[in-house]
Design a protein around this motif. Structure first.
Motif, PDB file in Angstrom:
ATOM      1  N   ALA A 258       1.031  -1.226  -0.116  1.00 16.43           N
ATOM      2  CA  ALA A 258       0.001  -0.179  -0.061  1.00 16.43           C
ATOM      3  C   ALA A 258       1.017   1.262   0.206  1.00 16.43           C
ATOM      4  N   LEU A 259       1.857   1.334   0.711  1.00 16.84           N
ATOM      5  CA  LEU A 259       2.783   2.369   0.751  1.00 16.84           C
ATOM      6  C   LEU A 259       3.388   2.627  -0.590  1.00 16.84           C
ATOM      7  N   CYS A 260       4.193   1.675  -1.188  1.00 18.10           N
ATOM      8  CA  CYS A 260       4.624   1.719  -2.288  1.00 18.10           C
ATOM      9  C   CYS A 260       3.554   2.134  -3.456  1.00 18.10           C
ATOM     10  N   LEU A 261       2.110   1.643  -3.152  1.00 20.22           N
ATOM     11  CA  LEU A 261       1.221   2.074  -4.482  1.00 20.22           C
ATOM     12  C   LEU A 261       0.891   3.715  -4.093  1.00 20.22           C
ATOM     13  N   LEU A 262       0.970   4.066  -2.890  1.00 20.62           N
ATOM     14  CA  LEU A 262       0.776   5.502  -2.595  1.00 20.62           C
ATOM     15  C   LEU A 262       1.914   6.449  -3.279  1.00 20.62           C
ATOM     16  N   VAL A 263       3.212   6.001  -3.112  1.00 22.47           N
ATOM     17  CA  VAL A 263       4.109   6.590  -3.851  1.00 22.47           C
ATOM     18  C   VAL A 263       4.147   6.535  -5.392  1.00 22.47           C
ATOM     19  N   LEU A 264       3.707   5.325  -5.923  1.00 20.96           N
ATOM     20  CA  LEU A 264       3.108   5.379  -7.378  1.00 20.96           C
ATOM     21  C   LEU A 264       2.124   6.445  -7.872  1.00 20.96           C
ATOM     22  N   ILE A 265       1.131   6.477  -7.021  1.00 18.74           N
ATOM     23  CA  ILE A 265       0.240   7.454  -7.434  1.00 18.74           C
ATOM     24  C   ILE A 265       0.485   8.631  -7.534  1.00 18.74           C
ATOM     25  N   SER A 266       1.665   9.302  -6.663  1.00 16.29           N
ATOM     26  CA  SER A 266       1.997  10.576  -6.711  1.00 16.29           C
ATOM     27  C   SER A 266       2.599  10.957  -8.045  1.00 16.29           C
ATOM     28  N   VAL A 267       3.074   9.934  -8.631  1.00  9.67           N
ATOM     29  CA  VAL A 267       3.697   9.901 -10.245  1.00  9.67           C
ATOM     30  C   VAL A 267       2.648  10.588 -11.067  1.00  9.67           C
ATOM     31  N   HIS A 268       1.471  10.200 -10.920  1.00  8.34           N
ATOM     32  CA  HIS A 268       0.263  10.687 -12.009  1.00  8.34           C
ATOM     33  C   HIS A 268       0.461  10.040 -13.330  1.00  8.34           C
ATOM     34  N   SER A 269       1.027   9.041 -13.278  1.00 10.89           N
ATOM     35  CA  SER A 269       1.082   8.486 -14.639  1.00 10.89           C
ATOM     36  C   SER A 269       0.441   6.975 -14.799  1.00 10.89           C
ATOM     37  N   PRO A 270      -0.802   6.953 -15.496  1.00  9.57           N
ATOM     38  CA  PRO A 270      -1.806   5.804 -15.422  1.00  9.57           C
ATOM     39  C   PRO A 270      -0.809   4.476 -15.737  1.00  9.57           C
ATOM     40  N   PHE A 271       0.325   4.528 -16.999  1.00  8.31           N
ATOM     41  CA  PHE A 271       0.706   3.553 -17.123  1.00  8.31           C
ATOM     42  C   PHE A 271       1.902   3.103 -16.262  1.00  8.31           C
ATOM     43  N   ILE A 272       2.472   3.845 -15.641  1.00 11.36           N
ATOM     44  CA  ILE A 272       3.540   3.457 -14.580  1.00 11.36           C
ATOM     45  C   ILE A 272       2.852   2.963 -13.326  1.00 11.36           C
ATOM     46  N   VAL A 273       1.640   3.484 -13.000  1.00 11.14           N
ATOM     47  CA  VAL A 273       0.839   3.081 -11.699  1.00 11.14           C
ATOM     48  C   VAL A 273       0.275   1.715 -12.273  1.00 11.14           C
ATOM     49  N   ALA A 274      -0.250   1.447 -13.417  1.00  6.02           N
ATOM     50  CA  ALA A 274      -0.874   0.075 -13.665  1.00  6.02           C
ATOM     51  C   ALA A 274       0.378  -0.623 -13.602  1.00  6.02           C
ATOM     52  N   VAL A 275       1.490  -0.582 -14.142  1.00  5.82           N
ATOM     53  CA  VAL A 275       2.556  -1.567 -14.211  1.00  5.82           C
ATOM     54  C   VAL A 275       3.164  -1.861 -12.794  1.00  5.82           C
ATOM     55  N   GLY A 276       3.264  -0.756 -12.088  1.00  2.59           N
ATOM     56  CA  GLY A 276       3.554  -1.053 -10.600  1.00  2.59           C
ATOM     57  C   GLY A 276       2.875  -1.710  -9.604  1.00  2.59           C
ATOM     58  N   MET A 277       1.474  -1.480 -10.080  1.00  4.92           N
ATOM     59  CA  MET A 277       0.461  -1.999  -9.424  1.00  4.92           C
ATOM     60  C   MET A 277       0.348  -3.579  -9.549  1.00  4.92           C
ATOM     61  N   CYS A 278       0.621  -3.948 -10.787  1.00  3.26           N
ATOM     62  CA  CYS A 278       0.528  -5.335 -11.157  1.00  3.26           C
ATOM     63  C   CYS A 278       1.755  -6.205 -10.394  1.00  3.26           C
ATOM     64  N   ILE A 279       2.970  -5.364 -10.676  1.00  7.09           N
ATOM     65  CA  ILE A 279       4.242  -5.915  -9.835  1.00  7.09           C
ATOM     66  C   ILE A 279       4.149  -6.017  -8.474  1.00  7.09           C
ATOM     67  N   LEU A 280       3.536  -5.070  -7.768  1.00  6.51           N
ATOM     68  CA  LEU A 280       3.065  -5.067  -6.341  1.00  6.51           C
ATOM     69  C   LEU A 280       2.279  -6.016  -6.091  1.00  6.51           C
TER      70      LEU A 280
END
Length: 190
Positions: free
Chosen positions: A141-163
């Motif tokens: 969840a903490l990692c996802l919060l950091v990813l969300i702050s990037v505001h890039s749908p592609f980066i968040v989607a890929v990061g979410m799948c990795i997490l």
């Protein structure tokens, strides 16, 4: 007689303290989801972080006052599911993943389902181990919060799948809570 009643009342309250802290974690998850629905991203993030603080202390309080119980373990997992799996995935969807339409929704579901599987596996097989098998849900969840702050749908989607994959992986991660419990007590606290 009054002193005895007072001591018994305090002891009774202490037996519920860990569960009250766990319920505070759950409340933070629900309030985070409510904040997402109300378009208050900052509050949603704050409630998830506040839930992490409650999650840090509920187990310690239960062990400190010798009130560890099966119901407490289940409450903790349900609360973690809401605060660290469902709330962050809804937040990610509401902030950036909605731009990916169905793909964003699928990433949201995958993260929540993998968190659910990770928590169930922990309760069934791993709660007594000195390591975590798979990435703990609060860390994801903490990692996802950091990813969300990037505001890039592609980066968040890929990061979410990795997490998500890391949560259900067989990766061994040190459990610092268990390692610290072997240290010497100082002033009654470990």
């Amino acid at each position: 007689m009054n002193k005895l009643i007072t001591i018994l009342e305090v002891g009774n309250i202490l037996s519920y303290l860990a569960n009250i802290i766990t319920i505070c974690n759950f409340i933070c998850g629900v309030l985070s989801i409510y904040s997402c629905v109300s378009n208050n991203t900052f509050a949603a993030m704050v409630f998830i972080c506040l839930g992490m603080i409650f999650d840090l202390f509920d187990g310690r309080v239960a062990r400190r006052f010798n009130t560890v119980s099966e119901i407490g373990k289940e409450l903790d997992s349900f609360s973690d599911l809401v605060t660290f799996c469902i709330a962050p995935s809804i937040l990610a969807y509401s902030v950036v993943l909605h731009e990916l339409a169905h793909a964003g929704l699928i990433c949201t579901l995958i993260f929540s389902i993998c968190g659910l599987l990770r928590l169930a596996r922990f309760n069934a097989e791993q709660s007594n181990l000195s390591v975590f098998i798979g990435l703990p849900a609060p860390c994801a969840a903490l990692c996802l919060l950091v990813l969300i702050s990037v505001h890039s749908p592609f980066i968040v989607a890929v990061g979410m799948c990795i997490l998500s994959l890391l949560m259900v992986s067989k990766l061994e991660i040190p459990n610092f809570k268990k390692q610290n419990s072997e240290k010497v007590e100082i002033n009654g606290w470990k």
